[in-house]
Design an enzyme around this catalytic site. Structure first.
Site, PDB file in Angstrom:
ATOM      1  N   GLY A   1     -11.610  -3.782  -9.117  1.00 17.38           N
ATOM      2  CA  GLY A   1     -11.476  -2.768  -8.074  1.00 17.38           C
ATOM      3  C   GLY A   1     -12.304  -1.532  -8.348  1.00 17.38           C
ATOM      4  O   GLY A   1     -13.502  -1.468  -8.060  1.00 17.38           O
TER       5      GLY A   1
ATOM      6  N   CYS B   1       0.839  -1.201   0.000  1.00 21.94           N
ATOM      7  CA  CYS B   1       0.000   0.000   0.000  1.00 21.94           C
ATOM      8  C   CYS B   1       0.867   1.240   0.000  1.00 21.94           C
ATOM      9  O   CYS B   1       1.733   1.398   0.853  1.00 21.94           O
ATOM     10  CB  CYS B   1      -0.938   0.051   1.199  1.00 21.94           C
TER      11      CYS B   1
ATOM     12  N   GLY C   1      -5.895  -4.484 -11.841  1.00 17.44           N
ATOM     13  CA  GLY C   1      -5.499  -3.192 -12.384  1.00 17.44           C
ATOM     14  C   GLY C   1      -6.379  -2.746 -13.526  1.00 17.44           C
ATOM     15  O   GLY C   1      -6.190  -3.152 -14.664  1.00 17.44           O
TER      16      GLY C   1
END
Lengths: 304, 252
Positions: free
Chosen positions: A266, A131, A244
């Site tokens: 996501g 992260c 991604g």
């Protein structure tokens, strides 16, 4: 005949290759109001730390061309509340649960993994060593292969769950990094996390985000993610999970062809809340149209 | 919460930068203060855009849009008959206390949307004093509608082109005192809300504010729209909000 969508991530069998990415799905409660989350390959939870975290000051998100930058700062309820208040819901919803965990030290990763040990309803752990949004949010573990290997090996020793390691893009050689965590006992790797980025307001002459930098996600990062997944999958024998900028079924198929055994959706969850179940249907349609009886027939089948 | 492909029933232009969209969602219920996330048609932007619900009748939902950037520009190209995805109703709206017989609604500019909905829901049940301020008269929206709801309309503009010249909060301070038996409901720029909350704290008036935040998902998962509370915690504008009791919010 309906094509077979089942894929294997090490010992873990997923009913289909479509997972939802950590930080874009909370702990499943909100999306469960819109659809049956047990239909997903897996739900990856918001990253869990030992103690609750409030996260970064505002502003935390900004849209940029074909993407968005976030600096949430790993806000989460902490492992105790997660087990007490969030897991019961996920169990009841019959979701396949992958718990994303992170720590500021190896000891914290171990402590979180130990707290989760033996919990019914958890299918796997995902180790966040990448992260970009907090000073010690794991990214320091994800940029050096030696450190990544050490944290992976240490957590693997204390957990009986399959271990997925989520890799950072900030490495000089992704093949070397993937090899290091595979060698340390990772059951799978997932990549890529968001890409460190920033946005500036020319009028106020200030950064847009309070944290100054954040992580870029969305369609803007898809070509980079595809290349990384392709390289990583050639380098290791363990399954690779592609993440991604996946917005639709075609994007997901591209990742599978590049070598991913599963994908994580996501940012698309924010744009179209039914993105993940829609992508499952679109993969099924693709397989029917192209006459494949199983999704496994296209994994890594990129023709070069 | 539902995701609905809604047909545009009507589109009404209001001045240079505002327009109203009627969307056939088929929904029946909402609470004043709730909002929707509207898909931005292709060629615009990636993320949806949030809009307060102005009204919902006969399955047609109305929102008011101010054209400010790429997303709202793309939305402004929608024409009646076309469809667009609407996600909602979202968030926690206003909750009205029965014991207070006067509702003082305070809107700043574009913040009128949820307060119009609130005025409509309270119309005939309570005395409604509607303070409405903006930079200039062209930024005062829904005036005819508000009049037909029977509210007592008190306007203020910074350039004096409608109502009293000055800030609407200055007018409130001048005209109102005591506030016994009244509750405040406010929506508008952060400066206005902060000023209203100060006034409310001083005179002990129960006050709810609807806060605007940049948001990505609108449904509580991205944690991008949080509001800092006095107790140090963050609450989500899209879930626990957008309406909060002003006394729990940490004002700058």
């Amino acid at each position: 005949m309906q094509p077979n969508l089942k894929v294997n991530i090490g010992k873990l069998e997923l009913k289909n290759p479509v997972m939802v990415a950590s930080g874009t799905f909370g702990y499943g409660e909100e999306f469960a109001e819109l659809y049956d989350i047990s239909k997903l390959g897996a739900v990856v939870t918001k990253g869990i730390s030992l103690k609750p975290r409030e996260g970064n000051p505002m502003p935390r998100v900004i849209e940029t061309p074909s993407g968005m930058i976030n600096a949430i700062g790993l806000a989460n309820v902490g492992v105790e509340v997660f087990l007490k208040e969030k897991m019961p819901f996920l169990r009841k919803a019959q979701a396949t649960v992958v718990v994303n965990i992170f720590g500021e030290s190896v000891e914290e990763y171990v402590a979180v993994a130990l707290k989760l040990e033996g919990t019914t309803g958890i299918a796997a752990l995902e180790l966040n060593i990448s992260c970009p949004n907090v000073a010690a949010g794991g990214a320091c573990f994800g940029t050096d292969p030696g450190t990544a290997e050490m944290v992976t090996r240490t957590v693997k020793k204390v957990t009986s769950f399959p271990l997925i390691v989520k890799l950072s893009l900030q490495v000089t050689n992704i093949a070397e990094m993937a090899g290091a965590v595979a060698g340390a006992g990772a059951d799978a790797i997932s990549l890529i996390n968001t890409i460190p980025a920033m946005a500036i307001d020319a009028r106020t002459r200030r950064p847009v985000l309070a944290n100054v930098t954040g992580g870029l996600s969305g369609p803007a990062i898809k070509p980079i993610a595809l290349r990384m997944v392709h390289e990583a999958s050639k380098a290791v024998n363990i399954p690779v999970i592609g993440v991604g900028g996946i917005m639709n079924g075609t994007d997901a198929i591209e990742f599978l062809l590049a070598g991913a055994s599963a994908v994580q959706v996501g940012t698309a969850n924010f744009v179209r809340p039914t993105a993940a179940p829609d992508i499952i249907s679109e993969i099924r349609s693709y397989l029917l149209e192209e006459h494949f009886d199983s999704v496994n027939r296209i994994i890594g089948q990129l023709q070069i | 919460m539902k995701e609905t492909e809604a047909q545009v029933a009507y589109k009404e232009i209001d001045g240079e930068k505002y327009f109203r969209l009627g969307l056939k969602t088929g929904w029946n219920e909402f609470v004043a203060g709730q909002f929707v996330m509207l898909e931005v048609p292709s060629g615009g932007t990636l993320l949806r855009r949030p809009f307060g619900i102005v009204k919902l009748a006969g399955g047609v939902l109305e929102i008011c849009i101010k054209v400010v950037g790429k997303g709202t520009s793309a939305i402004s190209l929608l024409q009646p008959g076309q469809t667009v995805s609407v996600l909602g109703p979202l968030g926690t709206g206003f909750s009205v206390q029965k014991e207070k017989d006067t509702a003082v609604l305070i809107a700043g500019g574009y913040g009128v949307a949820p307060l119009f909905a609130l005025a409509a829901s309270l119309s005939g049940q309570k005395k409604i004093i509607f303070y409405y301020g903006a930079k200039r008269s062209a930024d005062l929206l829904y005036l005819d509608g508000l009049k037909s709801l029977g509210v007592e309309l008190r306007l203020a503009t910074e350039d004096g082109s409608a109502g009293e010249k000055g800030l609407v909060t200055e007018r409130i301070e001048k005209e109102m005192s005591g506030f016994e038996g009244a509750a405040f409901f406010a929506c508008g720029p952060e400066g206005l809300l902060s000023a209203v909350s100060k006034l409310a704290a001083r005179d002990n008036v129960p006050t709810q504010v609807s806060l605007e935040r940049y948001m990505a998902c609108g449904i509580g998962v991205c944690l991008g729209c949080v509001v800092k509370m006095k107790d140090g915690s963050y609450q989500r504008a899209c879930r626990e909000g957008p309406v909060f009791d002003s006394e729990v919010v940490l004002w700058d």
